[in-house]
Design a protein around this motif. Structure first.
Motif, short mmCIF file in Angstrom:
data_model
loop_
_atom_site.label_atom_id
_atom_site.label_comp_id
_atom_site.label_asym_id
_atom_site.label_seq_id
_atom_site.Cartn_x
_atom_site.Cartn_y
_atom_site.Cartn_z
N LEU A 111 -0.56 -16.31 6.78
CA LEU A 111 -0.91 -15.83 5.43
C LEU A 111 -1.42 -16.97 4.54
N GLY A 112 -1.43 -18.18 5.05
CA GLY A 112 -1.89 -19.32 4.26
C GLY A 112 -0.87 -19.87 3.31
N ALA A 113 0.41 -19.47 3.51
CA ALA A 113 1.46 -19.93 2.60
C ALA A 113 1.81 -21.38 2.86
N ARG A 114 2.10 -22.10 1.81
CA ARG A 114 2.51 -23.51 1.90
C ARG A 114 4.03 -23.61 2.02
N PHE A 115 4.72 -22.66 1.38
CA PHE A 115 6.18 -22.66 1.40
C PHE A 115 6.66 -21.23 1.66
N ILE A 116 7.88 -21.12 2.17
CA ILE A 116 8.49 -19.80 2.35
C ILE A 116 9.94 -19.86 1.92
N VAL A 117 10.38 -18.81 1.25
CA VAL A 117 11.74 -18.71 0.74
C VAL A 117 12.41 -17.50 1.38
N PHE A 118 13.64 -17.67 1.81
CA PHE A 118 14.41 -16.55 2.36
C PHE A 118 15.89 -16.88 2.18
N GLY A 119 16.77 -15.99 2.61
CA GLY A 119 18.20 -16.24 2.46
C GLY A 119 19.01 -14.99 2.67
N LYS A 120 20.24 -15.01 2.16
CA LYS A 120 21.10 -13.84 2.31
C LYS A 120 22.17 -13.82 1.22
N MET A 134 14.54 -22.76 1.51
CA MET A 134 13.12 -22.96 1.28
C MET A 134 12.57 -23.90 2.34
N LEU A 135 11.53 -23.44 3.04
CA LEU A 135 10.94 -24.22 4.13
C LEU A 135 9.52 -24.65 3.79
N ASP A 136 9.17 -25.84 4.23
CA ASP A 136 7.79 -26.30 4.20
C ASP A 136 7.12 -25.75 5.46
N VAL A 137 6.11 -24.91 5.29
CA VAL A 137 5.49 -24.23 6.43
C VAL A 137 4.83 -25.22 7.38
N LYS A 138 4.22 -26.27 6.85
CA LYS A 138 3.51 -27.23 7.70
C LYS A 138 4.45 -28.04 8.59
N THR A 139 5.54 -28.49 8.00
CA THR A 139 6.46 -29.37 8.75
C THR A 139 7.64 -28.62 9.35
N GLY A 140 7.95 -27.42 8.81
CA GLY A 140 9.12 -26.70 9.28
C GLY A 140 10.42 -27.26 8.75
N ALA A 141 10.33 -28.21 7.82
CA ALA A 141 11.53 -28.86 7.27
C ALA A 141 12.03 -28.09 6.04
#
Length: 304
Positions: A111-120, A134-141
């Motif tokens: 989707l071209g996202a730079r960051f992704i947020v998720f949780g519970k 919160m993850l950095d999509v490019k590095t996975g960190a």
């Protein structure tokens, strides 16, 4: 001294405003601030669904978080679960239906996202914990892993599909200083009972005895028997039958002056704040009316 008592009581009431427990919206707003601080300007942020016991809660967290982030930084581009579903279905099919962190990153990257947020969302005793990742999509960190605690409220229970139960009966003791005195103030003790047929309304009864210890020429004891009607204006925690209230009081006063008894109509109104902790409550209150003019006191008791 009278002014000092009133000032102390009002300060105690206002402390409820200053130290109110965090609500679900407050927790989400804090998370949104933390997230925007980690994002680059005009970057694309993907918000995945937050795991929770109900679909309504999952949807609320996601949408409220998206709205809060956009309010913090309108330059951020936000994509949510609706945008991710099609891509994720394709990836799940390719990976035998297994949804993993790797899958989430692949969806966000497509989707071209730079960051992704998720949780519970997790429940702990009478409060809730929102875990945000919160993850950095490019590095996975991970850019951060944080938790936000908030308290039980009627809103959270509705979003979780539960009918919020509340304690309807209260029984407590009263200590008060009032103007049932000819020259100064009278100390007073009593008890109170109330029943709450609805979440914001209580009806009840109070009885109190005051002794005019400063009267030198006469023995003056006042007994008050009152019926009450209470309306809770706002609950800062969202819990029913707590928070700031106003109350109407009416009944009879009996003045025992030496060996004589003099009855009088008693009527007035009060404002107070009920702090509740499980089965216990504490309640500062100030009241004004006739014939006592004013009173300033504290209730402590139990809820059933």
């Amino acid at each position: 001294m009278n002014k000092r008592i009133i000032i102390l009581t009002i300060s105690f009431l206002l402390s409820g405003l200053l130290f109110a427990n965090t609500t679900i919206d407050g927790a989400i707003t804090k998370a949104a601030v933390d997230i925007t601080e980690k994002c680059d300007a005009k970057s694309i942020l993907a918000i995945d669904d937050f795991e929770s016991p109900s679909q309504a809660m999952t949807l609320y967290i996601r949408e409220q978080l998206a709205d809060s982030i956009f309010a913090e930084d309108g330059l951020l581009q936000i994509v949510t679960r609706e945008h991710m579903d099609k891509v994720e279905k394709e990836l799940k099919f390719q990976n035998s239906g297994v949804a993993s962190e790797k899958t989430i990153l692949s969806v966000a990257e497509r989707l071209g996202a730079r960051f992704i947020v998720f949780g519970k969302l997790e429940e702990f005793n009478s409060s809730y914990i929102l875990r945000v990742r919160m993850l950095d999509v490019k590095t996975g960190a991970y850019l951060f892993r944080r938790t936000y605690e908030f308290q039980y409220s009627q809103k959270t229970e509705q979003l979780l599909g539960r009918a919020p139960n509340y304690k309807k009966v209260s029984l407590g003791l009263l200590v008060e200083a009032n103007k049932n005195s000819l020259d100064f103030i009278s100390p007073s003790v009593g008890f109170a009972f109330d029943y709450s047929p609805w979440r914001k309304i209580s009806i009840g009864a109070k009885a109190a005895a005051s002794y005019d210890m400063y009267e030198k020429n006469n023995d003056l004891v006042t007994l008050e028997a009152l019926g009450t009607f209470r309306f809770y204006i706002v609950s800062l925690t969202g819990e029913p039958v707590t928070g700031i209230y106003t109350e109407l009081q009416a009944g009879t006063s009996l003045f025992f002056v030496n060996s004589n008894i003099k009855p009088a109509f008693n009527g007035g109104a009060s404002i107070g704040y009920r702090f509740a902790l499980n089965n216990f409550y504490i309640e500062p209150e100030i009241r004004f009316g006739y014939p006592y003019l004013f009173g300033c006191g504290m209730y402590v008791g139990m809820r059933f």
